[in-house]
Design a protein around this motif. Structure first.
Motif, short mmCIF file in Angstrom:
data_model
loop_
_atom_site.label_atom_id
_atom_site.label_comp_id
_atom_site.label_asym_id
_atom_site.label_seq_id
_atom_site.Cartn_x
_atom_site.Cartn_y
_atom_site.Cartn_z
N GLY A 206 0.81 -1.21 0.00
CA GLY A 206 0.00 0.00 0.00
C GLY A 206 0.84 1.26 0.00
N THR A 207 1.92 1.26 -0.77
CA THR A 207 2.82 2.42 -0.80
C THR A 207 2.89 3.00 -2.22
OG1 THR A 207 4.72 0.95 -1.17
CG2 THR A 207 4.24 1.58 1.10
N PHE A 208 3.54 4.15 -2.29
CA PHE A 208 3.78 4.84 -3.56
C PHE A 208 5.26 5.21 -3.58
CE2 PHE A 208 4.16 9.19 -5.41
CZ PHE A 208 4.00 8.84 -6.73
N THR A 209 6.01 4.67 -4.54
CA THR A 209 7.46 4.88 -4.60
C THR A 209 7.80 5.69 -5.84
OG1 THR A 209 7.78 2.71 -3.57
CG2 THR A 209 9.70 3.75 -4.57
N CYS A 210 8.56 6.78 -5.64
CA CYS A 210 8.92 7.62 -6.79
C CYS A 210 10.25 8.32 -6.53
CB CYS A 210 7.83 8.66 -7.05
SG CYS A 210 7.71 9.92 -5.77
N ILE A 211 10.78 8.93 -7.59
CA ILE A 211 11.97 9.78 -7.50
C ILE A 211 11.53 11.17 -7.94
CG2 ILE A 211 14.30 10.20 -8.35
CD1 ILE A 211 14.54 7.23 -8.94
N ASP A 212 11.70 12.16 -7.07
CA ASP A 212 11.23 13.50 -7.43
C ASP A 212 12.22 14.21 -8.35
OD1 ASP A 212 13.30 14.43 -5.89
OD2 ASP A 212 12.06 15.36 -4.35
N ARG A 213 11.92 15.42 -8.70
CA ARG A 213 12.73 16.16 -9.67
C ARG A 213 14.12 16.47 -9.14
NH1 ARG A 213 10.48 21.24 -13.31
NH2 ARG A 213 12.29 21.36 -14.70
N GLY A 215 15.87 14.32 -7.47
CA GLY A 215 16.61 13.06 -7.34
C GLY A 215 16.44 12.38 -6.01
N CYS A 216 15.44 12.77 -5.23
CA CYS A 216 15.21 12.15 -3.92
C CYS A 216 14.23 10.98 -4.04
CB CYS A 216 14.65 13.19 -2.93
SG CYS A 216 15.74 14.57 -2.62
N LEU A 217 14.58 9.86 -3.43
CA LEU A 217 13.69 8.70 -3.42
C LEU A 217 12.64 8.89 -2.32
CD1 LEU A 217 13.03 5.83 -4.46
CD2 LEU A 217 14.58 4.97 -2.67
N ILE A 218 11.37 8.80 -2.71
CA ILE A 218 10.27 9.04 -1.78
C ILE A 218 9.36 7.83 -1.76
CG2 ILE A 218 8.25 10.47 -1.29
CD1 ILE A 218 9.71 12.78 -2.65
N VAL A 219 9.03 7.38 -0.55
CA VAL A 219 8.09 6.27 -0.37
C VAL A 219 6.99 6.75 0.57
CG1 VAL A 219 7.75 3.89 0.37
CG2 VAL A 219 9.93 4.58 -0.68
N GLU A 220 5.75 6.81 0.06
CA GLU A 220 4.62 7.28 0.86
C GLU A 220 3.63 6.15 1.10
OE1 GLU A 220 2.69 10.58 -0.87
OE2 GLU A 220 4.33 12.00 -0.49
N LYS A 221 3.02 6.17 2.26
CA LYS A 221 1.96 5.22 2.60
C LYS A 221 0.64 5.78 2.10
CE LYS A 221 0.70 1.43 4.85
NZ LYS A 221 1.17 0.08 4.53
N ILE A 222 -0.04 5.00 1.21
CA ILE A 222 -1.30 5.49 0.64
C ILE A 222 -2.47 4.57 0.92
CG2 ILE A 222 -0.18 6.79 -1.22
CD1 ILE A 222 -0.71 4.46 -3.07
N ALA A 223 -2.22 3.34 1.40
CA ALA A 223 -3.30 2.39 1.67
C ALA A 223 -2.80 1.33 2.64
CB ALA A 223 -3.80 1.75 0.38
N GLU A 224 -3.73 0.49 3.10
CA GLU A 224 -3.36 -0.60 4.00
C GLU A 224 -2.69 -1.73 3.21
OE1 GLU A 224 -3.56 -0.60 7.24
OE2 GLU A 224 -4.44 1.42 7.23
N ALA A 225 -1.82 -2.44 3.86
CA ALA A 225 -1.14 -3.57 3.21
C ALA A 225 -2.14 -4.69 2.93
CB ALA A 225 -0.02 -4.07 4.11
N ASP A 226 -1.94 -5.32 1.78
CA ASP A 226 -2.85 -6.42 1.38
C ASP A 226 -2.03 -7.44 0.59
OD1 ASP A 226 -4.84 -8.12 0.65
OD2 ASP A 226 -6.08 -6.63 -0.37
N PHE A 227 -1.53 -8.46 1.33
CA PHE A 227 -0.67 -9.45 0.70
C PHE A 227 -1.45 -10.43 -0.18
CE2 PHE A 227 1.84 -7.88 4.20
CZ PHE A 227 3.11 -7.80 3.65
#
Length: 427
Positions: A206-213, A215-227
């Motif tokens: 439930g995350t969102f992984t990106c690299i911003d302009r 060059g920073c790696l960002i990981v945000e929590k956007i939802a509950e985990a669901d394996f």
């Protein structure tokens, strides 16, 4: 001077002179014997040369070993030189010409068919320059679009079926993220195995992984985990990418998003970093569809060179039990093929440099697949130069020379025997 020892020194000197005279006579006799043997060898060689129809040599003085070697080389022209069959395995002049022409054809395709992703206007020294876009990429862009330039119904259907949680396009905490660039920054939109990894990871956690302009790696929590979504995550990722390919912005080239980490460099008038240039190129249509268009240059090189090689150059394996011969032919065939490809890619790469200059330094004129192919062939070329099989190949070629010389000798002996038989019958 010690006159008492004068007689003794004179006697010793005379003995040394006597030994030197004996050695000189012995050397003179050895030289005479060698000359006599060389004369006999010359006679035999000239007799063989006469039977083979070669030029007969005569020397006014005693011959030397160099003279004898010269005569042998005249009788056996291939002595120390590759036989004709082995010469054909090397690059011929016509092969270089065909490879260069193939590279030239690729340059034409790159200049008139690939061009730049779309119609662009760049500013140079205050002047606005319009550059025409690629007709081939334009054809790919028309797929999935209706007559009004909007997404076709089947594309909208795919978007509904394959909605994913990590498809985030607006976030004030991520610098540079917007609806036009979010697929460039979102690592799960990378059409490679790394993109699949981040898609599965973001789906089940439930995350969102990106690299911003920046060059920073960002990981945000956007939802509950669901394996439980682990099984369906790869299918959803593939379907979502398929729906995004045919949108206006498309999806980035595999690995292109990681160029946002390269926050260095000074390119162009505005002194952009490599990450800025990569972002500029993507926003101006340098996506997966244009990557396919650029690959047409590689396709021309690979197709033309390999067809020519298969029809004209490739030597078929011999139907013999000696595996060494077949292995030798395989190695030589591969070397010749990659030498031709290297020449073609080198010509096409020079053409791409000229194209970038013609487009006033527009980075979108850079043909990525072409340069990847050039790098690949350059590595193969280095492996060819440093290969360990050189001595093995030289040994095979040397054996071919010996075999051909023995064949010539055998034919000469047969001719000599035939002549003697004719002389006996005439008597």
């Amino acid at each position: 001077m010690d006159f008492g020892n004068f007689d003794k020194e004179t006697s010793a000197l005379q003995q040394e002179i006597k030994k030197m005279r004996l050695q000189a006579k012995r050397l003179e006799q050895e030289q005479a014997d060698d000359s006599e043997r060389l004369d006999k060898l010359l006679q035999e060689i000239n007799a063989l040369a006469k039977k083979l129809g070669r030029q007969v040599f005569k020397f006014e003085t005693n011959i030397t070993a160099d003279d004898l070697n010269l005569n042998i080389n005249r009788i056996f022209p291939n002595n120390g030189v590759k036989v004709d069959a082995d010469k054909q395995l090397e690059m011929q002049n016509v092969d270089y010409i065909v490879a260069a022409l193939c590279g030239g054809l690729a340059v034409i395709v790159d200049a008139f068919l690939v061009k730049v992703p779309k119609d662009m206007a760049i500013v140079r020294n205050g002047n606005k320059i319009l550059q025409e876009g690629s007709p081939l990429t334009g054809l790919f862009r028309s797929i999935g679009m209706d007559e009004n330039g909007k997404a076709a119904k089947w594309v909208e259907t795919l978007e509904k079926w394959f909605k994913v949680g990590y498809d985030k396009s607006i976030d004030p905490n991520v610098i540079g993220l917007n609806p036009s660039s979010h697929r460039l920054h979102n690592l799960a939109h990378d059409p490679s195995l790394l993109g699949l990894f981040f898609a599965i990871k973001d789906t089940i956690t439930g995350t969102f992984t990106c690299i911003d302009r920046n060059g920073c790696l960002i990981v945000e929590k956007i939802a509950e985990a669901d394996f439980q979504k682990l099984i369906t995550a790869p299918i959803m990722w593939l379907g979502h990418l398929l729906s995004d390919v045919f949108t206006k912005m498309g999806i980035p080239i595999p690995g292109w998003c990681y160029l946002q980490l390269m926050q260095f460099g000074s390119v162009g008038e505005k002194q952009r970093t490599i990450s800025d240039v990569a972002r500029y190129m993507y926003l101006n249509g340098y996506d997966l569809r244009h990557f396919v268009s650029m690959s047409a240059v590689n396709a021309v090189i690979e197709l033309v060179v390999r067809v020519y090689y298969f029809l004209v150059c490739k030597q078929r394996l011999k139907d013999i039990s000696l595996k060494a011969e077949n292995e030798y032919i395989k190695i030589k065939n591969e070397i010749k093929l990659h030498n031709m490809l290297f020449v073609s890619y080198a010509v096409a790469s020079c053409g791409n440099i000229a194209k970038i200059c013609a487009y006033q330094g527009n980075p979108a004129a850079f043909n990525l697949p072409l340069w990847l192919g050039m790098i690949k062939e350059a590595i193969v070329k280095a492996e060819i130069i440093t290969r360990n099989s050189k001595y093995y190949e030289e040994a095979i070629e040397g054996r071919h020379i010996i075999n051909e010389n023995f064949d010539n000798l055998f034919e000469a002996l047969k001719m000599l025997q035939s002549n003697k038989s004719d002389e006996l019958e005439n008597e």
